[in-house]
Design an enzyme around this catalytic site. Structure first.
Site, mmCIF file in Angstrom:
data_model
loop_
_atom_site.group_PDB
_atom_site.id
_atom_site.type_symbol
_atom_site.label_atom_id
_atom_site.label_comp_id
_atom_site.label_asym_id
_atom_site.label_seq_id
_atom_site.Cartn_x
_atom_site.Cartn_y
_atom_site.Cartn_z
ATOM 1 N N ARG A 1 0.832 -1.222 0.000
ATOM 2 C CA ARG A 1 0.000 0.000 0.000
ATOM 3 C C ARG A 1 0.856 1.257 0.000
ATOM 4 O O ARG A 1 0.522 2.262 0.617
ATOM 5 C CB ARG A 1 -0.973 0.020 1.196
ATOM 6 N N SER B 1 -11.077 -1.434 4.080
ATOM 7 C CA SER B 1 -10.357 -1.828 5.296
ATOM 8 C C SER B 1 -9.749 -0.593 5.929
ATOM 9 O O SER B 1 -8.989 0.130 5.290
ATOM 10 C CB SER B 1 -9.231 -2.808 4.959
ATOM 11 N N GLU C 1 -4.836 2.347 7.481
ATOM 12 C CA GLU C 1 -4.577 2.401 6.038
ATOM 13 C C GLU C 1 -5.267 3.638 5.462
ATOM 14 O O GLU C 1 -4.740 4.335 4.613
ATOM 15 C CB GLU C 1 -5.120 1.139 5.348
#
Ligand SMILES: Cc1cc2nc3c(=O)[nH]c(=O)nc-3n(C[C@H](O)[C@H](O)[C@H](O)COP(=O)(O)OP(=O)(O)OC[C@H]3O[C@@H](n4cnc5c(N)ncnc54)[C@H](O)[C@@H]3O)c2cc1C
EC number: 1.3.1.98
Length: 299
Positions: free
Chosen positions: A173, A223, A293
């Site tokens: 990510r 998420s 995230e």
């Protein structure tokens, strides 16, 4: 300094909205107004906005599909740039080139239409191409870094450059765009010739898995937390007894504890409070500190 009365004369030809609430654009359905929300139609308009902002010392930021961010309730001061009008997708042999604002899911459907394989993993990720490159978006064993040939970027200094995939410093990510503050203008992906039916079957399978596991019927930001090494965030949250925990209008999903859903007109403050509560409770329960995230921006 931002003088709203100057905006009209400086940006006559560029589409923008003043004091525009962002909750209509974000996947979480929360977020206060942007002072000025721009929709450039090409990279020249984009460069003009950034150049002006830099010269006038006006803060600016870009948003893709706003599927991985929470905008705070008082909104964002300065300029926000969205790429809805920079969204062309072209296919050249086994290569797909897509502008930053192209919808990632639609782009995987273009690949399917041309019987090109390699993009199936992204068929349910609701981001834009720019956001996907920025985040190195991935799912089900695939990620952007596996197929990106190159990206065209507008640097913070206003220069248009092309960066090869191998130089994008991709990680989990993560891409170098996060470190440099550049803007992704477009991206080129290398795919392979495949069979329409097989690609479609795989995309249908992954879509079915998502529908089974994720609360797609509610606003969310996917998420909320990164996957901690050797663990799953959702599992840790569940083990801490937090499934269904609610603050204001935002709730830890019963279906997938890694998701926080906006069930009743929740606010960004509700999201932030719930995220802090989850981080603290999971740490007390497991000793593992979850890392976000999703990005939280604005005032
Ligand atoms: C239901 C749901 C499921 C999801 N599933 C997944 C999944 O399986 N895998 C996964 O990886 N993610 C998933 N996500 C998260 C999200 O879709 C991805 O992170 C996606 O890549 C974000 O793209 P975006 O365009 O929405 O970016 P945004 O949320 O708009 O922005 C995210 C960041 O990217 C930056 N950015 C956006 N566009 C540009 C640009 N052109 N140039 C430079 N910076 C830019 C923004 O400034 C911001 O910092 C999911 C989200 C939801 C809501």
């Amino acid at each position: 300094m931002l003088h709203l009365d100057q905006i009209q004369s400086v940006f006559e030809e560029i589409d923008y909205k003043l004091n525009e609430p962002l909750k209509g654009y974000t996947y979480t359905k929360v977020g206060g107004p942007a002072d000025v929300l721009f929709f450039p139609k090409n990279k020249f308009e984009l460069a003009k906005i950034v150049h002006y902002a830099n010269k006038q010392d006006i803060p600016w930021m870009v948003l893709g599909n706003a599927s991985n961010i929470i905008v705070r309730d008082k909104g964002i001061r300065g300029f926000v740039i969205m790429f809805d009008k920079l969204n062309a997708v072209t296919v050249n042999g086994y290569t797909i080139e897509a502008e930053a604002g192209a919808n990632l899911i639609q782009t995987t459907r273009v690949a399917l239409y041309h019987s090109l394989t390699g993009f199936e993993f992204a068929c349910g990720i609701p981001g834009s191409i720019g956001g996907a490159v920025y985040m190195n978006a991935g799912a089900y064993g695939g990620e952007v870094s596996n197929i990106l040939v190159s990206a065209q970027l507008l640097t913070k200094e206003g220069e248009v450059i092309t960066v090869e995939g191998r130089d994008m410093k991709f990680g989990y990510r993560h891409s170098m765009v996060q470190d440099t503050g550049a803007i992704v203008i477009s991206a080129k992906f290398a795919l392979k010739p495949g069979t329409y039916e097989i690609i479609k079957q795989e995309m249908d399978r992954l879509t079915h898995l998502r529908e089974l596991k994720q609360p797609l019927e509610y606003p969310s930001c996917g998420s909320v937390f990164k996957r901690p090494v050797g663990h799953f965030a959702g599992q840790l949250i569940m083990e801490a007894g937090l499934k269904g925990r609610r603050i204001g209008g935002v709730e830890v999903s019963e279906k997938h504890a890694g998701f926080m859903i906006n069930v009743a007109d929740g606010t960004a403050s509700d999201y932030e409070a719930l995220i802090a509560h989850v981080i603290e409770t999971v740490e007390q329960n497991s000793g593992i500190r979850l890392e976000r995230e999703v990005r939280i921006i604005g005032e």
